[in-house]
Motif scaffolding. Structure first.
Motif, PDB file in Angstrom:
ATOM      1  N   TYR A 199      11.277   6.493  -0.867  1.00 16.06           N
ATOM      2  CA  TYR A 199      10.602   5.293  -1.373  1.00 16.06           C
ATOM      3  C   TYR A 199       9.992   4.438  -0.261  1.00 16.06           C
ATOM      4  CZ  TYR A 199      12.276   6.319  -6.043  1.00 16.06           C
ATOM      5  OH  TYR A 199      12.487   6.905  -7.266  1.00 16.06           O
ATOM      6  N   ARG A 200      10.292   4.767   0.972  1.00 12.87           N
ATOM      7  CA  ARG A 200       9.608   4.114   2.075  1.00 12.87           C
ATOM      8  C   ARG A 200       8.147   4.568   2.149  1.00 12.87           C
ATOM      9  NH1 ARG A 200      12.692   5.548   7.040  1.00 12.87           N
ATOM     10  NH2 ARG A 200      14.320   4.350   5.987  1.00 12.87           N
ATOM     11  N   TYR A 201       7.868   5.741   1.591  1.00 12.31           N
ATOM     12  CA  TYR A 201       6.524   6.320   1.693  1.00 12.31           C
ATOM     13  C   TYR A 201       5.791   6.364   0.354  1.00 12.31           C
ATOM     14  CZ  TYR A 201       8.158   7.836   6.258  1.00 12.31           C
ATOM     15  OH  TYR A 201       8.653   7.856   7.537  1.00 12.31           O
ATOM     16  N   PHE A 202       6.524   6.607  -0.725  1.00 17.87           N
ATOM     17  CA  PHE A 202       5.883   6.763  -2.027  1.00 17.87           C
ATOM     18  C   PHE A 202       6.678   6.022  -3.099  1.00 17.87           C
ATOM     19  CE2 PHE A 202       4.832  10.650   0.359  1.00 17.87           C
ATOM     20  CZ  PHE A 202       3.444  10.574   0.343  1.00 17.87           C
ATOM     21  N   ALA A 203       5.962   5.520  -4.105  1.00 12.98           N
ATOM     22  CA  ALA A 203       6.612   4.742  -5.167  1.00 12.98           C
ATOM     23  C   ALA A 203       7.183   5.613  -6.272  1.00 12.98           C
ATOM     24  CB  ALA A 203       5.618   3.750  -5.765  1.00 12.98           C
ATOM     25  N   ASN A 204       6.659   6.837  -6.416  1.00 13.80           N
ATOM     26  CA  ASN A 204       7.117   7.739  -7.474  1.00 13.80           C
ATOM     27  C   ASN A 204       6.701   9.164  -7.115  1.00 13.80           C
ATOM     28  OD1 ASN A 204       4.293   8.024  -8.333  1.00 13.80           O
ATOM     29  ND2 ASN A 204       4.548   5.971  -9.198  1.00 13.80           N
ATOM     30  N   ALA A 205       7.084  10.117  -7.971  1.00 14.41           N
ATOM     31  CA  ALA A 205       6.804  11.527  -7.678  1.00 14.41           C
ATOM     32  C   ALA A 205       5.325  11.866  -7.803  1.00 14.41           C
ATOM     33  CB  ALA A 205       7.622  12.415  -8.614  1.00 14.41           C
ATOM     34  N   GLU A 206       4.588  11.075  -8.588  1.00 16.19           N
ATOM     35  CA  GLU A 206       3.174  11.402  -8.796  1.00 16.19           C
ATOM     36  C   GLU A 206       2.320  11.065  -7.576  1.00 16.19           C
ATOM     37  OE1 GLU A 206      -0.200  10.053 -11.956  1.00 16.19           O
ATOM     38  OE2 GLU A 206       1.677  10.847 -12.802  1.00 16.19           O
ATOM     39  N   GLU A 207       2.757  10.100  -6.771  1.00  8.80           N
ATOM     40  CA  GLU A 207       1.953   9.709  -5.606  1.00  8.80           C
ATOM     41  C   GLU A 207       1.789  10.844  -4.594  1.00  8.80           C
ATOM     42  OE1 GLU A 207       3.064   6.056  -3.778  1.00  8.80           O
ATOM     43  OE2 GLU A 207       2.373   4.837  -5.452  1.00  8.80           O
ATOM     44  N   PRO A 208       2.860  11.523  -4.148  1.00  8.33           N
ATOM     45  CA  PRO A 208       2.627  12.648  -3.233  1.00  8.33           C
ATOM     46  C   PRO A 208       1.883  13.800  -3.903  1.00  8.33           C
ATOM     47  CG  PRO A 208       4.944  12.527  -3.842  1.00  8.33           C
ATOM     48  CD  PRO A 208       4.297  11.260  -4.332  1.00  8.33           C
ATOM     49  N   LEU A 209       2.035  13.942  -5.234  1.00 13.97           N
ATOM     50  CA  LEU A 209       1.262  14.972  -5.942  1.00 13.97           C
ATOM     51  C   LEU A 209      -0.224  14.650  -5.867  1.00 13.97           C
ATOM     52  CD1 LEU A 209       0.979  17.469  -7.720  1.00 13.97           C
ATOM     53  CD2 LEU A 209       1.385  16.004  -9.719  1.00 13.97           C
ATOM     54  N   ASN A 210      -0.582  13.378  -6.030  1.00 11.89           N
ATOM     55  CA  ASN A 210      -1.987  12.997  -5.934  1.00 11.89           C
ATOM     56  C   ASN A 210      -2.545  13.284  -4.545  1.00 11.89           C
ATOM     57  OD1 ASN A 210      -2.575  12.040  -8.556  1.00 11.89           O
ATOM     58  ND2 ASN A 210      -1.567  10.099  -8.137  1.00 11.89           N
ATOM     59  N   VAL A 211      -1.739  13.046  -3.514  1.00 11.11           N
ATOM     60  CA  VAL A 211      -2.170  13.371  -2.147  1.00 11.11           C
ATOM     61  C   VAL A 211      -2.421  14.868  -2.032  1.00 11.11           C
ATOM     62  CG1 VAL A 211      -1.475  13.426   0.279  1.00 11.11           C
ATOM     63  CG2 VAL A 211      -0.971  11.412  -1.116  1.00 11.11           C
ATOM     64  N   LEU A 212      -1.507  15.657  -2.569  1.00  3.84           N
ATOM     65  CA  LEU A 212      -1.632  17.116  -2.529  1.00  3.84           C
ATOM     66  C   LEU A 212      -2.889  17.582  -3.253  1.00  3.84           C
ATOM     67  CD1 LEU A 212      -0.066  19.806  -1.805  1.00  3.84           C
ATOM     68  CD2 LEU A 212       0.848  19.687  -4.129  1.00  3.84           C
ATOM     69  N   LEU A 213      -3.136  17.040  -4.436  1.00  2.00           N
ATOM     70  CA  LEU A 213      -4.304  17.437  -5.229  1.00  2.00           C
ATOM     71  C   LEU A 213      -5.601  17.009  -4.546  1.00  2.00           C
ATOM     72  CD1 LEU A 213      -2.993  16.538  -8.807  1.00  2.00           C
ATOM     73  CD2 LEU A 213      -3.160  18.814  -7.770  1.00  2.00           C
ATOM     74  N   GLU A 214      -5.604  15.826  -3.953  1.00  2.00           N
ATOM     75  CA  GLU A 214      -6.800  15.365  -3.245  1.00  2.00           C
ATOM     76  C   GLU A 214      -7.118  16.265  -2.050  1.00  2.00           C
ATOM     77  OE1 GLU A 214      -5.896  11.353  -2.270  1.00  2.00           O
ATOM     78  OE2 GLU A 214      -6.037  10.654  -4.355  1.00  2.00           O
ATOM     79  N   GLU A 215      -6.094  16.672  -1.321  1.00  2.00           N
ATOM     80  CA  GLU A 215      -6.303  17.567  -0.183  1.00  2.00           C
ATOM     81  C   GLU A 215      -6.855  18.910  -0.647  1.00  2.00           C
ATOM     82  OE1 GLU A 215      -2.479  17.728   1.645  1.00  2.00           O
ATOM     83  OE2 GLU A 215      -2.760  15.873   2.788  1.00  2.00           O
ATOM     84  N   SER A 216      -6.318  19.433  -1.753  1.00  2.00           N
ATOM     85  CA  SER A 216      -6.777  20.710  -2.283  1.00  2.00           C
ATOM     86  C   SER A 216      -8.233  20.630  -2.728  1.00  2.00           C
ATOM     87  CB  SER A 216      -5.883  21.122  -3.457  1.00  2.00           C
ATOM     88  OG  SER A 216      -6.372  22.296  -4.078  1.00  2.00           O
ATOM     89  N   ASP A 217      -8.572  19.578  -3.468  1.00  3.62           N
ATOM     90  CA  ASP A 217      -9.942  19.423  -3.955  1.00  3.62           C
ATOM     91  C   ASP A 217     -10.916  19.219  -2.796  1.00  3.62           C
ATOM     92  OD1 ASP A 217      -8.970  19.641  -6.503  1.00  3.62           O
ATOM     93  OD2 ASP A 217      -8.968  17.490  -6.907  1.00  3.62           O
ATOM     94  N   ARG A 218     -10.487  18.459  -1.809  1.00  2.00           N
ATOM     95  CA  ARG A 218     -11.349  18.207  -0.646  1.00  2.00           C
ATOM     96  C   ARG A 218     -11.642  19.514   0.092  1.00  2.00           C
ATOM     97  NH1 ARG A 218      -8.931  13.778   0.721  1.00  2.00           N
ATOM     98  NH2 ARG A 218      -7.425  14.754   2.122  1.00  2.00           N
ATOM     99  N   ALA A 219     -10.627  20.360   0.211  1.00  5.24           N
ATOM    100  CA  ALA A 219     -10.816  21.644   0.885  1.00  5.24           C
ATOM    101  C   ALA A 219     -11.787  22.532   0.108  1.00  5.24           C
ATOM    102  CB  ALA A 219      -9.469  22.352   1.051  1.00  5.24           C
ATOM    103  N   LEU A 220     -11.650  22.536  -1.225  1.00  7.21           N
ATOM    104  CA  LEU A 220     -12.551  23.354  -2.049  1.00  7.21           C
ATOM    105  C   LEU A 220     -13.990  22.863  -1.941  1.00  7.21           C
ATOM    106  CD1 LEU A 220     -13.166  25.491  -4.172  1.00  7.21           C
ATOM    107  CD2 LEU A 220     -12.503  23.840  -5.943  1.00  7.21           C
ATOM    108  N   VAL A 221     -14.206  21.583  -2.122  1.00  6.21           N
ATOM    109  CA  VAL A 221     -15.566  21.040  -2.097  1.00  6.21           C
ATOM    110  C   VAL A 221     -16.196  21.213  -0.715  1.00  6.21           C
ATOM    111  CG1 VAL A 221     -16.953  18.938  -2.329  1.00  6.21           C
ATOM    112  CG2 VAL A 221     -15.125  19.415  -3.969  1.00  6.21           C
ATOM    113  N   ALA A 222     -15.414  20.995   0.339  1.00  6.73           N
ATOM    114  CA  ALA A 222     -15.948  21.151   1.698  1.00  6.73           C
ATOM    115  C   ALA A 222     -16.340  22.595   1.972  1.00  6.73           C
ATOM    116  CB  ALA A 222     -14.913  20.682   2.722  1.00  6.73           C
ATOM    117  N   GLY A 223     -15.493  23.542   1.560  1.00  5.04           N
ATOM    118  CA  GLY A 223     -15.798  24.955   1.781  1.00  5.04           C
ATOM    119  C   GLY A 223     -17.024  25.398   1.027  1.00  5.04           C
ATOM    120  N   LEU A 224     -17.135  24.975  -0.228  1.00  5.70           N
ATOM    121  CA  LEU A 224     -18.295  25.369  -1.032  1.00  5.70           C
ATOM    122  C   LEU A 224     -19.567  24.684  -0.543  1.00  5.70           C
ATOM    123  CD1 LEU A 224     -16.899  25.491  -4.677  1.00  5.70           C
ATOM    124  CD2 LEU A 224     -17.103  27.319  -3.010  1.00  5.70           C
ATOM    125  N   THR A 225     -19.441  23.427  -0.113  1.00  4.58           N
ATOM    126  CA  THR A 225     -20.616  22.713   0.406  1.00  4.58           C
ATOM    127  C   THR A 225     -21.183  23.433   1.629  1.00  4.58           C
ATOM    128  OG1 THR A 225     -19.779  20.583  -0.400  1.00  4.58           O
ATOM    129  CG2 THR A 225     -21.437  20.528   1.346  1.00  4.58           C
TER     130      THR A 225
END
Length: 220
Positions: free
Chosen positions: A62-88
């Motif tokens: 809880y020093r880093y995240f307020a709930n379980a969904e917050e690190p999941l959102n970080v994970l999903l954002e990193e994944s999407d960013r990698a996909l869009v960057a590679g395809l671009t």
């Protein structure tokens, strides 16, 4: 004895964390989140399971995240960013529609291999509006759609039919999922790659594109 003569006791508790140590703990939390998400999907994600995987205490989490969904959102954002960057990168480097189709498919497959077991819930929750995956993947696909249309127009072609482009993107999503679900062997990857290229060329291309693709070994 004056106040300045009193010897101060050392502060108790853990020493201050360095920025590098904090980033390492944060990365452990996100890595554990990825493992739980791959096994249980977003609905099975919990702070308790993340704690077990990361080997940390609840206060540390809880020093880093307020709930379980917050690190999941970080994970999903990193994944999407990698996909869009590679395809671009693949799209912008292409000199014609056929080359673009092939380089985009290769970039998509590279992204899928890098995601590994995460691809299961990423695919299965894509159309689940109650899942955070859906909003992330929808935005990523919207970004990809915009990039593809812009590049096709830059190459002097008419913008593709939106339904055709959506059909192609969804076919790619399914096929990259199949590649990983079936073990990602070289043969499976090669078959899926050829199928995706054929779908892309026939869906978005012109007769000349199909004729050009016929000369490329392993496509048709």
């Amino acid at each position: 004895m004056g106040v300045t003569d009193v010897k101060q006791s050392p502060r108790r508790g853990r020493p201050p964390q360095t920025a590098e140590e904090a980033e390492q703990v944060r990365a452990r939390i996100i890595g554990a989140t990825a493992d739980v998400f791959a096994k249980h999907g977003s609905r099975g994600l919990s702070v308790a399971l993340i704690l077990d995987g990361a080997g940390i205490s609840r206060p540390t989490f809880y020093r880093y995240f307020a709930n379980a969904e917050e690190p999941l959102n970080v994970l999903l954002e990193e994944s999407d960013r990698a996909l869009v960057a590679g395809l671009t990168k693949a799209i912008e480097a292409a000199g014609d529609d056929v080359a673009m189709a092939i380089s985009v498919i290769d970039a998509y497959i590279d992204w899928a291999h890098a995601r590994g077991p995460l691809l299961g819930p990423l695919f299965s929750e894509l159309y689940d509006r109650s899942s955070p995956v859906s909003a992330h993947r929808t935005k990523a696909i919207d970004d990809i759609r915009t990039i593809v249309v812009r590049r096709i127009v830059e190459l002097g072609r008419d913008a593709p039919n939106p339904l055709d482009l959506d059909a192609l993107l969804n076919a790619c999503e399914f096929l990259v999922y199949r590649v990983v679900a079936l073990g990602g062997s070289a043969d499976v990857t090669a078959d899926a790659r050829s199928t995706m290229i054929r779908i892309a060329i026939v869906t978005l291309g012109k007769p000349d594109d199909v004729r050009m693709a016929l000369e490329i070994p392993g496509v048709f």
